[in-house]
Design a protein around this motif. Sequence first.
Motif, PDB file in Angstrom:
ATOM      1  N   UNK A  12       0.841  -1.205   0.000  1.00 51.76           N
ATOM      2  CA  UNK A  12       0.000   0.000   0.000  1.00 51.76           C
ATOM      3  C   UNK A  12       0.873   1.250   0.000  1.00 51.76           C
ATOM      4  N   UNK A  13       1.898   1.248   0.851  1.00 51.61           N
ATOM      5  CA  UNK A  13       2.805   2.397   0.899  1.00 51.61           C
ATOM      6  C   UNK A  13       3.572   2.541  -0.410  1.00 51.61           C
ATOM      7  N   UNK A  14       3.975   1.425  -1.006  1.00 56.97           N
ATOM      8  CA  UNK A  14       4.694   1.472  -2.275  1.00 56.97           C
ATOM      9  C   UNK A  14       3.792   2.024  -3.373  1.00 56.97           C
ATOM     10  N   UNK A  15       2.526   1.642  -3.370  1.00 60.45           N
ATOM     11  CA  UNK A  15       1.591   2.176  -4.359  1.00 60.45           C
ATOM     12  C   UNK A  15       1.421   3.683  -4.203  1.00 60.45           C
ATOM     13  N   UNK A  16       1.365   4.157  -2.944  1.00 58.24           N
ATOM     14  CA  UNK A  16       1.303   5.595  -2.710  1.00 58.24           C
ATOM     15  C   UNK A  16       2.541   6.309  -3.217  1.00 58.24           C
ATOM     16  N   UNK A  17       3.716   5.720  -2.985  1.00 55.96           N
ATOM     17  CA  UNK A  17       4.953   6.309  -3.492  1.00 55.96           C
ATOM     18  C   UNK A  17       4.964   6.321  -5.012  1.00 55.96           C
ATOM     19  N   UNK A  18       4.468   5.247  -5.628  1.00 53.06           N
ATOM     20  CA  UNK A  18       4.433   5.169  -7.091  1.00 53.06           C
ATOM     21  C   UNK A  18       3.518   6.237  -7.675  1.00 53.06           C
ATOM     22  N   UNK A  19       2.356   6.448  -7.053  1.00 47.79           N
ATOM     23  CA  UNK A  19       1.445   7.498  -7.522  1.00 47.79           C
ATOM     24  C   UNK A  19       2.072   8.880  -7.357  1.00 47.79           C
ATOM     25  N   UNK A  20       2.804   9.081  -6.275  1.00 45.81           N
ATOM     26  CA  UNK A  20       3.476  10.369  -6.063  1.00 45.81           C
ATOM     27  C   UNK A  20       4.494  10.642  -7.171  1.00 45.81           C
ATOM     28  N   UNK A  21       5.256   9.628  -7.534  1.00 46.76           N
ATOM     29  CA  UNK A  21       6.258   9.810  -8.577  1.00 46.76           C
ATOM     30  C   UNK A  21       5.614  10.021  -9.941  1.00 46.76           C
ATOM     31  N   UNK A  22       4.460   9.381 -10.188  1.00 46.86           N
ATOM     32  CA  UNK A  22       3.807   9.478 -11.489  1.00 46.86           C
ATOM     33  C   UNK A  22       3.038  10.775 -11.679  1.00 46.86           C
ATOM     34  N   UNK A  27       8.895  14.904 -13.404  1.00 47.70           N
ATOM     35  CA  UNK A  27      10.178  15.024 -14.071  1.00 47.70           C
ATOM     36  C   UNK A  27      11.280  14.389 -13.232  1.00 47.70           C
ATOM     37  N   UNK A  28      12.282  13.874 -13.932  1.00 42.02           N
ATOM     38  CA  UNK A  28      13.457  13.276 -13.300  1.00 42.02           C
ATOM     39  C   UNK A  28      13.059  12.153 -12.337  1.00 42.02           C
ATOM     40  N   UNK A  29      12.193  11.247 -12.808  1.00 37.98           N
ATOM     41  CA  UNK A  29      11.722  10.158 -11.965  1.00 37.98           C
ATOM     42  C   UNK A  29      12.233   8.793 -12.439  1.00 37.98           C
ATOM     43  N   UNK A  30      13.270   8.788 -13.263  1.00 45.23           N
ATOM     44  CA  UNK A  30      13.818   7.516 -13.716  1.00 45.23           C
ATOM     45  C   UNK A  30      14.758   6.960 -12.657  1.00 45.23           C
ATOM     46  N   UNK A  31      14.517   5.712 -12.280  1.00 39.27           N
ATOM     47  CA  UNK A  31      15.370   5.036 -11.320  1.00 39.27           C
ATOM     48  C   UNK A  31      15.804   3.689 -11.915  1.00 39.27           C
ATOM     49  N   UNK A  32      17.061   3.399 -11.785  1.00 40.26           N
ATOM     50  CA  UNK A  32      17.592   2.158 -12.319  1.00 40.26           C
ATOM     51  C   UNK A  32      17.088   0.980 -11.494  1.00 40.26           C
ATOM     52  N   UNK A  33      16.635  -0.066 -12.180  1.00 43.53           N
ATOM     53  CA  UNK A  33      16.081  -1.259 -11.529  1.00 43.53           C
ATOM     54  C   UNK A  33      14.953  -0.884 -10.567  1.00 43.53           C
ATOM     55  N   UNK A  34      14.049  -0.063 -11.075  1.00 36.82           N
ATOM     56  CA  UNK A  34      12.968   0.470 -10.233  1.00 36.82           C
ATOM     57  C   UNK A  34      12.070  -0.642  -9.683  1.00 36.82           C
ATOM     58  N   UNK A  35      11.614  -1.536 -10.555  1.00 36.14           N
ATOM     59  CA  UNK A  35      10.718  -2.608 -10.117  1.00 36.14           C
ATOM     60  C   UNK A  35      11.409  -3.571  -9.163  1.00 36.14           C
ATOM     61  N   UNK A  36      12.682  -3.848  -9.405  1.00 38.47           N
ATOM     62  CA  UNK A  36      13.429  -4.735  -8.515  1.00 38.47           C
ATOM     63  C   UNK A  36      13.552  -4.134  -7.119  1.00 38.47           C
ATOM     64  N   UNK A 105      -1.423  11.375   3.342  1.00 37.39           N
ATOM     65  CA  UNK A 105      -0.757  12.572   2.841  1.00 37.39           C
ATOM     66  C   UNK A 105      -0.590  12.547   1.329  1.00 37.39           C
ATOM     67  N   UNK A 106      -0.208  11.380   0.781  1.00 36.59           N
ATOM     68  CA  UNK A 106      -0.076  11.245  -0.667  1.00 36.59           C
ATOM     69  C   UNK A 106      -1.424  11.424  -1.343  1.00 36.59           C
ATOM     70  N   UNK A 107      -2.480  10.853  -0.748  1.00 36.52           N
ATOM     71  CA  UNK A 107      -3.819  10.974  -1.325  1.00 36.52           C
ATOM     72  C   UNK A 107      -4.276  12.422  -1.370  1.00 36.52           C
ATOM     73  N   UNK A 108      -4.022  13.178  -0.309  1.00 42.82           N
ATOM     74  CA  UNK A 108      -4.392  14.585  -0.297  1.00 42.82           C
ATOM     75  C   UNK A 108      -3.613  15.366  -1.343  1.00 42.82           C
TER      76      UNK A 108
END
Length: 225
Positions: A12-22, A27-36, A105-108
């Motif tokens: 759940x927390x990871x999904x919130x972080x993913x939505x924040x980045x998306x 911008x500048x949200x590329x991370x190497x081996x992001x899914x891993x 906080x991410x949802x708001x």
Amino acid sequence: MHYSLLCSFTWMAIEGLHLYLMLIKVFNTYYKHYLLKLSLAGWGIPAVIVAVSVGVMDCKQFYGVKQMTMADTNQTSSICWITDDTFFYSLNLVYFTLVFIFNTGILMAVASSICKMKQVLQTTLKTGATAKGKLWGDRERLNASCKSGLTLFGLTCLMGTTWGLAFLGSGYINYPILYLFCILNSTQGFFIFLWICLSAKKQRKRAKEDRTSSAPVRTTEIKSD
């Protein structure tokens, strides 16, 4: 079961972080081996917590067979679960509270970003409609409000913030809260399924547009005397 519960909270927390980045930090949200990295965090952090819980003290003091009595009946059911109530509330409640505060906080922030984008879009449409001698009708406003409400509801279920109803589910007078808790959280998997399908559809559409725009344009030269 304890490991699965902690994995659910972690993702759940990871999904919130993913939505924040998306949606917010675009911008500048590329991370190497992001899914891993997300997979290691989603499955690894709960594994460390459970392993430490088992290793610190004897396993039987924390985990074991627990008898559960069904409500309004004399039937009992035995499950392998946490036998120490202090350990149960101090670990699970604190862990979930941190995830709940983070995702809220991410949802708001996401809801505020969606509202701002809707306002910009409405202002643009209103300006265009005024130039053409038309008005922004009540029907369009209602449709836009309904879409925003459904989007926000979907994000609420997607990020697991409906689990916060568990804070209000103590006592016999709060049966409606418990029923609402079960109904909303049972739709979490459905909204995750929709989110994945829509994301995959958008990615295919974007890839198709990229291939179309990057295709070489054939030109013909006309020779004139």
